[in-house]
Design a protein around this motif. Structure first.
Motif, PDB file in Angstrom:
ATOM      1  N   LYS A  70       0.829  -1.212   0.000  1.00 31.55           N
ATOM      2  CA  LYS A  70       0.000   0.000   0.000  1.00 31.55           C
ATOM      3  C   LYS A  70       0.863   1.261   0.000  1.00 31.55           C
ATOM      4  CE  LYS A  70      -3.451   0.454   2.868  1.00 31.55           C
ATOM      5  NZ  LYS A  70      -4.578   0.887   2.027  1.00 31.55           N
ATOM      6  N   GLN A  71       2.124   1.115   0.373  1.00 31.46           N
ATOM      7  CA  GLN A  71       2.996   2.277   0.494  1.00 31.46           C
ATOM      8  C   GLN A  71       3.438   2.768  -0.883  1.00 31.46           C
ATOM      9  OE1 GLN A  71       5.850   1.884   3.854  1.00 31.46           O
ATOM     10  NE2 GLN A  71       4.978  -0.157   4.048  1.00 31.46           N
ATOM     11  N   LYS A  72       3.270   4.038  -1.118  1.00 34.30           N
ATOM     12  CA  LYS A  72       3.604   4.634  -2.409  1.00 34.30           C
ATOM     13  C   LYS A  72       4.937   5.366  -2.381  1.00 34.30           C
ATOM     14  CE  LYS A  72      -0.232   3.121  -4.027  1.00 34.30           C
ATOM     15  NZ  LYS A  72      -0.197   1.911  -4.896  1.00 34.30           N
ATOM     16  N   GLU A  73       5.522   5.471  -1.203  1.00 30.77           N
ATOM     17  CA  GLU A  73       6.808   6.146  -1.067  1.00 30.77           C
ATOM     18  C   GLU A  73       7.811   5.192  -0.429  1.00 30.77           C
ATOM     19  OE1 GLU A  73       7.175   9.111  -2.326  1.00 30.77           O
ATOM     20  OE2 GLU A  73       5.053   9.516  -2.712  1.00 30.77           O
ATOM     21  N   TYR A 130       9.349   0.307  -0.212  1.00 30.28           N
ATOM     22  CA  TYR A 130       8.354  -0.515  -0.903  1.00 30.28           C
ATOM     23  C   TYR A 130       7.675   0.236  -2.035  1.00 30.28           C
ATOM     24  CZ  TYR A 130       8.857  -4.673   1.887  1.00 30.28           C
ATOM     25  OH  TYR A 130       9.370  -5.819   2.450  1.00 30.28           O
ATOM     26  N   GLY A 131       7.615   1.549  -1.932  1.00 31.52           N
ATOM     27  CA  GLY A 131       7.119   2.327  -3.059  1.00 31.52           C
ATOM     28  C   GLY A 131       8.016   2.149  -4.270  1.00 31.52           C
ATOM     29  N   LYS A 132       9.316   2.110  -4.024  1.00 30.20           N
ATOM     30  CA  LYS A 132      10.288   1.892  -5.109  1.00 30.20           C
ATOM     31  C   LYS A 132      10.093   0.514  -5.742  1.00 30.20           C
ATOM     32  CE  LYS A 132      15.242   1.015  -5.806  1.00 30.20           C
ATOM     33  NZ  LYS A 132      16.615   1.239  -5.287  1.00 30.20           N
ATOM     34  N   GLN A 172       7.512  -1.528  -5.600  1.00 29.77           N
ATOM     35  CA  GLN A 172       6.192  -1.632  -6.227  1.00 29.77           C
ATOM     36  C   GLN A 172       6.208  -0.995  -7.610  1.00 29.77           C
ATOM     37  OE1 GLN A 172       3.675  -3.265  -5.024  1.00 29.77           O
ATOM     38  NE2 GLN A 172       1.848  -2.497  -6.045  1.00 29.77           N
ATOM     39  N   GLU A 173       6.829   0.172  -7.698  1.00 29.02           N
ATOM     40  CA  GLU A 173       6.911   0.858  -8.992  1.00 29.02           C
ATOM     41  C   GLU A 173       7.746   0.062  -9.981  1.00 29.02           C
ATOM     42  OE1 GLU A 173       8.152   5.214 -10.906  1.00 29.02           O
ATOM     43  OE2 GLU A 173       8.358   4.851  -8.749  1.00 29.02           O
ATOM     44  N   GLU A 222       4.390  -1.543 -11.901  1.00 38.23           N
ATOM     45  CA  GLU A 222       3.834  -0.435 -12.662  1.00 38.23           C
ATOM     46  C   GLU A 222       4.395  -0.408 -14.079  1.00 38.23           C
ATOM     47  OE1 GLU A 222       4.191   3.285 -10.623  1.00 38.23           O
ATOM     48  OE2 GLU A 222       3.321   2.500  -8.759  1.00 38.23           O
ATOM     49  N   ASN A 241      -1.376   4.486   7.024  1.00 43.30           N
ATOM     50  CA  ASN A 241      -0.957   5.612   6.184  1.00 43.30           C
ATOM     51  C   ASN A 241      -0.006   6.550   6.921  1.00 43.30           C
ATOM     52  OD1 ASN A 241      -0.929   6.941   3.694  1.00 43.30           O
ATOM     53  ND2 ASN A 241      -2.572   8.329   4.293  1.00 43.30           N
ATOM     54  N   ASP A 283      11.154   7.197   4.331  1.00 41.76           N
ATOM     55  CA  ASP A 283      10.386   7.378   3.090  1.00 41.76           C
ATOM     56  C   ASP A 283      10.809   8.626   2.321  1.00 41.76           C
ATOM     57  OD1 ASP A 283       9.036   5.081   3.629  1.00 41.76           O
ATOM     58  OD2 ASP A 283       7.074   6.018   3.940  1.00 41.76           O
TER      59      ASP A 283
END
Length: 314
Positions: A29-32, A35-37, A39-40, A44, A175, A181
């Motif tokens: 769920k983390q976008k930053e 894990y944001g890295k 996930q992207e 993506e 959140n 981050d």
């Protein structure tokens, strides 16, 4: 009795699958941040023009924000902690599953750490929620056969989860940003917490290519050529130019240049830049801090603009 045991087993199994789902969901769920890295990178659809690939040295040295501002490119840093050529190749293949191949790829060659066959994935449990990427799962399972079991079997994966990993998941559900981050930008991580390099004793060692790691370097090169990506090999700064760690630096650099020549690509050794004797720019012999990265990137940009791009135009 047997029926009761089976019932308990099914209930426990369902609970484990449910808990694991909630745990992984909180991470992705983390976008930053970290894990944001990931996930992207692995889920993506990206269209970056420049990709930096390698170990934590790549992750901490190649400043995507500064690089983009000085080149006009759109870059992403796919450096991963402890990534050998074999792990880096796996990451590249998994990235290309959903993303367009970059126009340029710069691969960070850790010439001091190539003499052992890669048989492990550093911080492997961090990748558990990402194994739904079938290419990543297949490639990582080739390195560590347990990865498939970690993916399918919650009894096997749960003991390896780790309290830090659980805490990160809770932050995702609530959140709440993690402490690090804000240090991430398009895969690059700013090292601002650890102290500057102190005086530490080191033992010089000979560097050479393990035949397996050499084959995976060749695979990275071949993958780039197949996807019409211009690949460049590079070694970023090492404290004292690597001479305190490597006995045969000239020999291993010559070997890397020969590999580049054979494949009709370029290799740039930037491990001995003028500032490499400044302890204040390093956290250890092999990693720059953020100030060190800011000193390195103008040299990187000079090579990119005046050699890599110009040669691609010929």
């Amino acid at each position: 009795m047997i029926k009761r045991i089976i019932t308990y087993f099914l209930i426990v199994t369902a609970l484990l699958y449910g808990l694991r789902y909630l745990h992984y969901k909180g991470l992705v769920k983390q976008k930053e941040g970290y894990y944001g890295k990931l996930q992207e990178a692995f889920f993506e659809e990206n269209a970056y023009s420049v990709l930096f690939l390698g170990s934590s040295r790549a992750e901490m040295h190649y400043d995507t924000q500064l690089f983009d501002s000085l080149t006009g490119e759109n870059s992403f840093n796919l450096g991963l902690a402890g990534a050998t050529p074999r792990v880096a190749f796996s990451a590249l293949k998994a990235y290309l599953l959903h993303s367009k191949a970059p126009k340029y790829l710069i691969y960070e060659v850790d010439y001091y750490a190539l003499k052992k066959k890669s048989s492990e994935i550093k911080e492997f449990n961090n990748y558990f929620p990402l194994l739904t990427n079938p290419v990543l799962r297949k490639q990582f399972s080739n390195i560590d056969s347990r990865m498939s079991q970690f993916y399918y079997n919650p009894y096997f994966s749960w003991p390896y989860t780790g309290l830090k990993n659980l805490s990160t998941s809770i932050h995702g559900w609530l959140n709440i940003p993690n402490q690090t981050d804000s240090l991430y930008y398009k895969g690059f991580v700013r090292e601002v917490f650890r102290p500057s390099l102190n005086f530490i004793s080191t033992k010089k060692q000979y560097a050479y290519f393990n035949i397996s790691e050499r084959s995976y370097l060749d695979s990275i090169i071949a993958c780039c050529i197949e996807n019409n990506t211009k690949i460049t090999l590079m070694s970023s700064p090492i404290f004292a130019g690597g001479y305190l760690d490597v006995l045969n630096k000239a020999s291993i650099i010559s070997q890397l240049k020969n590999i580049a020549t054979i494949n009709k690509i370029d290799y740039y050794d930037l491990s001995s830049l003028p500032f490499c004797n400044n302890r204040g720019l390093f956290i250890d012999h092999r990693h720059l801090n953020y100030t060190g990265a800011k000193n390195f990137n103008p040299h990187l940009v000079n090579i990119f603009n005046n050699k890599i791009v110009l040669s691609a135009l010929k």
